[in-house]
Write an enzyme that holds these catalytic residues in place. Structure first.
Site, PDB file in Angstrom:
ATOM      1  N   CYS A 136       6.200  50.875 -10.360  1.00 40.94           N
ATOM      2  CA  CYS A 136       5.235  51.735  -9.921  1.00 40.94           C
ATOM      3  C   CYS A 136       3.903  52.126 -10.939  1.00 40.94           C
ATOM      4  O   CYS A 136       3.672  50.820 -11.122  1.00 40.94           O
ATOM      5  CB  CYS A 136       6.084  53.221  -9.889  1.00 40.94           C
ATOM      6  SG  CYS A 136       6.470  53.839 -11.769  1.00 40.94           S
ATOM      7  N   ARG A 166       8.994  57.045 -11.187  1.00 41.24           N
ATOM      8  CA  ARG A 166       9.663  56.262  -9.960  1.00 41.24           C
ATOM      9  C   ARG A 166      10.411  55.225 -10.090  1.00 41.24           C
ATOM     10  O   ARG A 166      11.493  55.089  -9.367  1.00 41.24           O
ATOM     11  CB  ARG A 166       8.539  56.485  -8.667  1.00 41.24           C
ATOM     12  CG  ARG A 166       7.792  57.603  -8.367  1.00 41.24           C
ATOM     13  CD  ARG A 166       6.745  57.258  -7.632  1.00 41.24           C
ATOM     14  NE  ARG A 166       5.680  57.053  -8.410  1.00 41.24           N
ATOM     15  CZ  ARG A 166       4.330  56.502  -7.867  1.00 41.24           C
ATOM     16  NH1 ARG A 166       4.102  56.469  -6.619  1.00 41.24           N
ATOM     17  NH2 ARG A 166       3.572  56.213  -8.869  1.00 41.24           N
ATOM     18  N   ASP A 220      25.408  43.895  12.714  1.00 40.01           N
ATOM     19  CA  ASP A 220      26.370  42.758  11.905  1.00 40.01           C
ATOM     20  C   ASP A 220      25.755  41.416  12.529  1.00 40.01           C
ATOM     21  O   ASP A 220      25.849  40.326  11.851  1.00 40.01           O
ATOM     22  CB  ASP A 220      27.563  43.020  12.276  1.00 40.01           C
ATOM     23  CG  ASP A 220      28.121  44.020  11.274  1.00 40.01           C
ATOM     24  OD1 ASP A 220      27.381  44.250  10.386  1.00 40.01           O
ATOM     25  OD2 ASP A 220      29.404  44.274  11.142  1.00 40.01           O
TER      26      ASP A 220
END
Length: 201
Positions: free
Chosen positions: A10, A16, A120
């Site tokens: 950040c 953050r 998947d």
């Protein structure tokens, strides 16, 4: 055994990116092969997290106690396998600093959006690897997410790929920042768990 390094980035490396780092560390704790770190494009070097950010980390199960802010370097980017920027602004700064990082740098909300509908079958590259090749399996996710950049539509609003900066702002903005970041972290963790376990039919 090969490792896998995730770097979160950040601005100041006090709100953050350390929150993302700490929550990812909790979610991926099962795999010692995974190394986590964070840095700031204008890192407030040596500073701890402000109380509001530290409280959020603890609330979601993280440990903010040892965090010390640092500034982003080329070396950190060159050693990372995956970089999570907190905003598009940070993503641009990362790529300007180390152009090669464009292949494995995303905002964390962008990454979660790109892999949101993964099946998947989409994880077949991971499934083809041995179960104990965790780093290899995780590396396939980076390539898959990058491949989705042209295939998945853009967000409704461009800033939907960003996490708002709460620094020196109200408790409400801190809460909003967490509402944007935490679901993305959870999506990332969930995908990593799936890729570690998926197997060929």
């Amino acid at each position: 055994m090969a490792g896998f390094t995730i770097l979160t980035v950040c601005s100041g490396n006090i709100c953050r990116s350390p929150l993302a780092e700490q929550l990812l560390r909790v979610g991926l704790a099962y795999w010692p092969e995974v190394t986590l770190g964070s840095a700031g494009t204008i890192g407030l070097t040596g500073q701890a997290m402000p109380p509001e950010a530290a409280d959020l980390s603890r609330h979601f199960g993280g440990d903010p106690s040892g965090h010390v802010a640092r500034v982003l370097t080329v070396e950190q980017l060159s050693e990372a396998n995956l970089v999570f920027a907190m905003s598009r602004e940070h993503r641009r700064a990362i790529v300007e600093l180390f152009p090669k990082a464009i292949r494995y740098t995303f905002t964390i909300r962008e990454f979660a959006r790109l892999v949101g509908d993964v099946t998947d079958e989409d994880l077949d590259e991971a499934a083809a690897l041995p179960l104990d090749d965790v780093a290899g399996r995780f590396s396939t996710l980076v390539g898959f997410a990058a491949s989705q950049r042209g295939a998945v539509g853009p967000p409704e609003h461009p800033d939907d790929d960003d996490v708002v900066d709460p620094y020196r702002r109200s408790d409400e903005v801190y809460a909003e920042s967490a509402r944007q970041l935490v679901p993305a972290v959870n999506d990332v963790v969930s995908l990593f768990h799936r890729s570690a376990k998926v197997h060929q039919p």
